[in-house]
Enzyme design. Structure first.
Site, mmCIF file in Angstrom:
data_model
loop_
_atom_site.group_PDB
_atom_site.id
_atom_site.type_symbol
_atom_site.label_atom_id
_atom_site.label_comp_id
_atom_site.label_asym_id
_atom_site.label_seq_id
_atom_site.Cartn_x
_atom_site.Cartn_y
_atom_site.Cartn_z
ATOM 1 C CD GLU A 1 31.532 7.388 40.746
ATOM 2 O OE1 GLU A 1 32.111 8.474 40.870
ATOM 3 O OE2 GLU A 1 31.551 6.711 39.713
ATOM 4 C CG ASP B 1 18.364 25.498 46.021
ATOM 5 O OD1 ASP B 1 18.727 25.202 44.871
ATOM 6 O OD2 ASP B 1 19.031 25.237 47.028
ATOM 7 C CE LYS B 2 18.631 18.769 43.007
ATOM 8 N NZ LYS B 2 19.318 17.985 44.062
ATOM 9 C CB THR B 3 21.114 21.083 46.517
ATOM 10 O OG1 THR B 3 21.063 20.545 45.198
ATOM 11 C CG2 THR B 3 22.125 20.342 47.355
ATOM 12 C CB THR C 1 18.082 22.826 41.099
ATOM 13 O OG1 THR C 1 19.265 22.224 41.605
ATOM 14 C CG2 THR C 1 17.614 22.043 39.884
ATOM 15 C CG PHE D 1 28.657 10.078 33.903
ATOM 16 C CD1 PHE D 1 27.502 9.396 33.549
ATOM 17 C CD2 PHE D 1 28.563 11.407 34.255
ATOM 18 C CE1 PHE D 1 26.291 10.047 33.539
ATOM 19 C CE2 PHE D 1 27.352 12.067 34.249
ATOM 20 C CZ PHE D 1 26.209 11.387 33.889
ATOM 21 N NE ARG E 1 20.132 10.068 42.578
ATOM 22 C CZ ARG E 1 20.336 11.238 41.983
ATOM 23 N NH1 ARG E 1 19.364 12.124 41.954
ATOM 24 N NH2 ARG E 1 21.492 11.530 41.438
ATOM 25 C CE LYS F 1 19.120 28.314 41.673
ATOM 26 N NZ LYS F 1 19.528 27.855 43.019
#
Length: 1250
Positions: free
Chosen positions: A553, A454-456, A730, A594, A650, A871
């Protein structure tokens, strides 16, 4: 319609048509990766009422009645579970990960243990030993070891399951507030039922899937964090119906609520929900925006109230968790096959000796020559041979090692404790040690080939930091090297009373520029950050708190706040900021939000002086296309962006544009028309946005760091050197996931990235080649069997969840179309339909296999916007088609299914709750500990287990096959060489401890060298240390040893006289001699196999030999014979035999012949064909001095990249619609009449049926 049915399989290489073949209810929809439109509530209600009313009623079969538990006792809500037994279809809220309870433990555990072939075999053997005609040894020789094996394994399983019970109780006993008897009372989670009204307070987990009824927010909003569900930490908002929010605030109102909800059945779709609330004669449409899912955390909302719709196993997160699977290692399966092989060898040996008994009886037996052996039974030679067969099954039973499994369990238990006790895997800030939650998979940690992460919260810390910026061509913010060397000081923000104390920045020149006020662009830069966003602000205890649609943000607005441009508040049409202490209010004319296609957002404001200005921020790839030709800082900003990208930051470009009043009025008319469009609203708005976002003036760019966990890059670098491939799975956006890939060194500029479209081309080409080959085109054969990608360059895949649906999921037809299918009537039609189904399945499997082959050729794979089910399916594909050992690591509930599916599941504790940890096999606090778990503990465990098994089989073959050779000299009578007590104690006391200690303590190289040379891990991946070749080598070694142990004493005893003139060549002296030689040989052999010597190892070897002599002399004493004459018949055998120097010479000669050839072969192997481990052992001191230099990864350099997708937007869509609707603005609650006025198309008359 028949044409539609057949066309589904006509061209499976093409992307399926989702209008004809949608995903089933249990699958993920294509909308997963599409932007979600957060429209005002009323707009959605009206559309639903007009378009969705009829299908909602037909699909909603799940009924929930508020505050009425008796409602669920009705017969129609019961389902049959077994025969006539029924239970409610509504699950309780308690979760269960344990396997046993006090009633089922004994039968279920015994059943699981007797599924092992060896245990079942010894149970049958024990029964055979009770038959006197065939048994030549007592039943105690089998019963005692069998009970020991079953007992130790049962205790270990019980300890494991008690730990699971404790974890379950920790979750199930969490407190919650439930309406009971008309008032809120504290209740445990496990006592919550469907239909209950619950209160969830700020920062509490949602205990079940609930319908949001009301909240403390005046606008009926509730903010939730869904990190456990989709891995995203940015807050999302849920909105209750205004009618329920108005009428269900007080305790007595909630207690009197009697609404009925009809909704979809429990399923695993996290982002979809369809239902209707019937209350007070009216009906109200429900969607996913009104549902709080179990696993969410309520944030920035003091409290909310909800109606429980799904509980426990029916909740969406639990539906995504998958079933608990019994995991076993490759060595477990290999051991079982080897035990089967030993069974076959045992049967063949027993059959051969039984045939020998038959012929011996026919020619030399009691009826012919050996009349003195007559036993009074007139059995025929063939019947005596039949009895001999079973007798030899008992005599040779130790070929199948009964203590093997219990010894393996003891070793695994000890290895698990070493993992738990490893202080280098202890995370002191959170007091979290590593934990082996299972004791059955340790050696599998040394064979991992693929890691699915996983990433987060697993790779990242979920912390976004404003790191650098470039304004008007000047770059601000210092490099990490300068920070580490202490060359720069942290900026002092004490002059700003509204500054966030947690924000840090290292470049005082920027703050000097701002406070001097000379650079207009610097001023506009931070004003843009304070204005152009969809962040919402609120004050809690006098402190200013921001709620952002994405952490990126939030980081930008916080940066502007610290530099003196503080976002204070907003209304539906205004935004107020403080500019270096001066409060100013701007009129918001439009928010151009966005989305993933636009990759930018803009805001149009009227400034206090009346001028209209557009502020815009977005990815450089889209901003540069919209800049005015006359932008002098484009090149300088481009260079800065390249530098930022090189540091894996980023990036966002910032720009603005002044608009005259006339142009804005013309554009505003088009904007309003697009806003109220009834069809293709998003496309119409995008076109209007495009028209105004032109001729922009560039201000500069920002660089945000998505903080990785400590040493993630180094860990991935080392694991890659160990030939382990890492896939990142992810639920986050593609751009975010790709940026993390660069940050953690999975990707670099030398890597060619393939996206979904590129993969489709490769797969279609491969499938065409396969079709050509099947049709006889030999020219395609080489392409079909060759690699997808050239090997001279690194490749990586980046794919989305919606694309994965083509590969992973079985697709179905819509129900309404399926009903129109013609059912086959003739035999030919049935065969054709079956043929089509088989063809479709074969093509789907072929496509999946090709995808896996392509993906496994890549150095890295990143799957983004994937659901928990996807996953797990990705992991399963690699398991199925590559037969590779997999490991999944994650920290949230959305990773549970993946963790359960992989061979090894690892949970990161302390990030997003405990559900991942509860379902994992191993847990710790930081991703960096994974390299130590695999490269040190995993590798050691694998080496130790392989060495243990090789030696264990060897010592048992050496012990047992002596009986085989003895049979040729005892008339094939199934007589044993050794006494019964030696047979009973050989595997328990005389040879068990040294090999157990090798299985627990041995290490070929130290932990530091294991980490410094990850290539040492490769033999485990290739099964080089234990396989059938190694097994048969152990068998051959055992055969040779048994030959030496039998025939050297046999030759020495033949026609030999002792010093006292008596012949020592009696059976008991021979048994003592062979047993003594065997014990010394096998214990010295384990000494030769030991790589890491300690005092304990040496003591165990010599102690085992000493124990043998001590027990043997006691058992052969006259005293114990007097007490138990029938059990101890070797009276005086050991003292009489071992006082002869000739026999000691025989024993020494036997041991020397067994061991010296092994010493010579080992020396030659290490000298001529040394392994990597041998080389490092030989030069260990030299390598230790080089460890730090060799273990460090090379400095990462992406070089100059012209392409960046790492822009700082990680969310689907912002709060623009919510802000425009005015529901985000604090206001007084509306009157009841006003609430009903908002539902003209939604409310219909409804008469509840009783």
């Amino acid at each position: 319609m028949d044409t539609d049915y057949e066309s589904t399989y006509e061209d499976d290489s093409q992307v399926p048509n989702d209008d004809v073949v949608p995903y089933s209810d249990d699958e993920t929809d294509d909308e997963l990766d599409s932007p979600q439109t957060d429209e005002p509530e009323q707009n959605r209600r009206n559309v639903q009422a007009e378009q969705s009313r009829e299908p909602v009623i037909k699909e909603c079969t799940w009924q929930v009645k508020a505050n009425d538990r008796n409602f669920y006792d009705q017969p129609e809500f019961k389902k049959k579970v077994f025969l006539c037994l029924k239970k409610s279809k509504y699950a309780g809220n308690a979760i269960k990960t344990y396997k046993y309870n006090p009633i089922t433990f004994l039968p279920v555990n015994l059943y699981e243990q007797f599924k092992r072939a060896a245990n079942a075999y010894f149970l049958v053997l024990l029964i055979l030993q009770t038959i006197p005609q065939i048994s030549t040894v007592t039943w105690s020789t089998t019963l005692i070891p069998l009970l020991l094996v079953l007992g130790i394994t049962a205790i270990k399983d019980l300890v494991d399951d008690i730990a699971r019970h404790k974890m379950d109780n920790e979750i199930n006993n969490r407190p919650s507030e439930v309406i009971t008897d008309g008032r809120f009372k504290k209740t445990k989670w496990k006592h919550i039922h469907v239909g209950d009204i619950i209160r969830i307070n700020k920062n509490e987990f949602v205990p079940a899937d609930v319908l949001l009824l009301s909240s403390s927010d005046p606008n009926s909003l509730c903010y939730v964090e869904t990190a456990e569900l989709d891995g995203e930490t940015n807050l999302k908002f849920k909105m209750s119906l205004e009618i329920t929010d108005k009428l269900l605030q007080k305790e007595e109102q909630l207690a009197g609520f009697d609404g009925l909800v009809e909704c979809e059945e429990p399923n695993n779709r996290l982002d979809k929900f369809v239902g209707t609330l019937f209350w007070r004669g009216n009906s109200f449409g429900l969607d996913a925006d009104k549902i709080l899912l179990r696993g969410c955390t309520v944030r920035n909302t003091e409290y909310c109230h909800g109606l429980v719709l799904f509980a426990g196993a029916d909740t969406k997160i639990m539906r995504n968790s998958g079933k608990t699977r019994l995991k076993r290692t490759k060595i477990d399966y290999l051991m079982n096959y080897m035990v089967y092989t030993i069974f076959v060898l045992l049967i063949l040996a027993a059959a051969g000796l039984a045939i020998g008994q038959t012929f011996w009886e026919a020619k030399l037996g009691a009826a012919n020559v050996s009349w003195y052996l007559y036993d009074g039974n007139n059995y025929s030679p063939s019947y005596r041979g039949f009895l001999a067969f079973w007798g030899y099954i008992i005599v040779l039973n130790t070929m199948v090692p009964i203590s093997l499994y219990v010894s393996v369990e003891v070793i695994r238990l000890g290895q698990s404790y070493f993992i738990n006790w490893d202080l280098q895997m202890y995370f002191s800030p959170k007091d979290t040690p590593a934990k082996a939650r299972t004791t059955t998979l340790n050696e599998q940690l040394g064979q991992i080939q693929y890691i699915f992460s996983d990433k987060t919260g697993t790779l990242t810390q979920n912390i976004m930091t404003f790191k650098k910026c470039t304004i008007n061509g000047t770059t601000y913010g210092d490099d990490d090297d300068e920070l580490k060397s202490g060359q720069t000081k942290q900026v002092d923000f004490s002059w700003n009373p509204l500054a966030d104390p947690s924000f840090t920045f290292h470049d005082n020149y920027l703050i000097e520029q701002i406070r001097a006020g000379k650079d207009k662009d610097v001023y506009e830069f931070f004003k843009l950050l304070a204005l152009c966003h969809t962040v919402m602000a609120e004050k809690t205890d006098g402190e200013l708190i921001y709620q952002a649609a994405s952490p990126d943000e939030g980081a930008l607005v916080t940066a502007a706040r610290n530099f003196g441009f503080v976002f204070l508040s907003r209304t539906q049409s205004t935004i107020t900021i403080s500019e270096l202490g001066q409060e100013k209010t701007y009129e918001v004319l439009a928010i151009l939000d966005f989305n993933s296609d636009r990759k930018r957002m803009s805001i149009i404001v009227r400034q206090p002086d009346g001028r209209i200005r557009l502020y815009c921020k977005g990815a450089d790839t889209v901003i540069y296309e919209r800049l005015h030709p006359d932008n002098p800082i484009k090149d300088q900003t481009q260079k800065a962006l390249d530098i930022f990208a090189n540091a894996s930051l980023r990036t966002l470009c910032l720009c603005y544009k002044d608009i005259n009043k006339g142009d804005f009025e013309n554009w505003s008319k088009k904007y309003k028309q697009a806003s109220v469009a009834t069809s293709n609203r998003d496309e119409a708005l995008d076109r209007v946005y495009e028209a105004i976002e032109t001729d922009l003036k560039l201000l500069g760019a920002t660089a945000i760091e998505d903080k990785l966990q400590d040493d993630v890059s180094g860990t991935i670098f080392n694991l890659a050197r160990a030939d382990i491939k890492i896939w990142v799975l992810t639920g986050d956006k593609k751009e975010t996931a790709e940026n993390i890939g660069y940050s953690c060194k999975l990707l670099d500029d030398d890597t060619e990235i393939l996206y979904g479209e590129d993969i489709n081309v490769h797969l279609q080409t491969r499938m065409e080649n396969q079709r050509n080959q099947m049709s006889g085109n030999q020219g395609a054969q080489s392409n079909q069997s060759g690699a997808f990608l050239p090997t001279d360059k690194k490749h990586a895949l980046i794919i989305t969840g919606s694309w994965l649906n083509e590969i992973l999921l079985e697709k179905k037809k819509r129900k309404k179309k399926r009903l129109k299918l013609k059912f086959p009537r003739t035999k030919e039609e049935k065969e054709q339909q079956l043929h089509e189904k088989l063809k479709a399945y074969a093509l789907k499997e072929q496509r999946q296999r090709s995808f896996v082959d392509l993906a496994c050729e890549c150095s890295a794979v990143i799957c983004c916007r994937v659901t928990p089910k996807q996953k797990a399916m990705v992991v399963d594909l690699v398991k199925r088609y590559k037969k590779a050992v997999t490991l999944a690591i994650g920290d949230g509930a959305n990773d549970v299914n993946m963790i359960k599916t992989a061979h090894i599941g690892v949970g990161i504790s302390g990030q997003e709750g405990m559900q991942a940890v509860m379902s994992s096999d191993y847990s710790f606090a930081q991703f960096r500990y994974l390299q130590r778990l695999l490269l040190v503990h995993g590798r050691w465990s694998y080496i130790r287990m392989c060495k243990f098994l090789r030696y264990f089989f060897y010592k048992n073959f050496s012990f047992t096959l002596v009986h085989f050779w003895y049979s040729f000299f005892n008339g094939f009578s199934a007589q044993t060489v050794y006494e019964d007590w030696f047979i009973t104690l050989y595997n328990v006391l005389y040879s068990s401890l040294p090999v157990l200690l090798v299985g627990l303590l041995d290490q070929d190289v130290s932990d530091k060298l294991s980490l410094a040379f990850p290539r040492l891990y490769v033999p485990g991946q290739k099964d080089l240390l234990f396989n059938y070749k190694k097994f048969f080598l152990s068998l051959f070694h055992g055969i040779v040893t048994s030959l030496i142990i039998f025939f050297i004493p046999y030759g020495a005893f033949l026609l030999t006289m002792g010093q006292d003139g008596e012949a020592p060549s009696d059976y008991q002296s021979f048994a003592v001699t062979t047993a003594t030689a065997l014990v010394i040989t096998v214990n010295f052999q384990i000494g030769l196999d030991t790589s890491y010597w300690t005092f304990v190892n040496a003591f165990s070897i010599f102690g085992s030999i000493a124990i043998y002599f001590g027990i043997m002399f006691d058992l052969h004493s006259a005293g114990i014979h007097v007490l138990f004459p029938s059990m101890f018949i070797f009276t005086g055998a050991a003292p009489n035999a071992l006082r002869q120097p000739y026999l000691w010479l025989t024993i020494i000669l036997t041991v020397a012949f067994c061991l010296l050839p092994i010493v010579a072969l080992r020396f030659l192997a290490k000298t001529i064909w040394p392994s990597e481990s041998d080389k490092i052992q030989k030069k260990g001191k030299k390598f230790k001095a080089e460890v730090e230099q060799r273990a460090k990864p090379k400095p990462f350099a992406r070089g100059v990249s012209t392409r960046r997708s790492a822009y700082a937007f990680s969310h689907q869509r912002g709060y623009a619609d919510l802000i425009s609707s005015g529901r985000s603005i604090r206001k007084k609650r509306a009157s009841l009449d006003a609430v009903f006025d908002n539902y003209p198309a939604q409310i219909t008359h409804f008469t509840p049926q009783t």
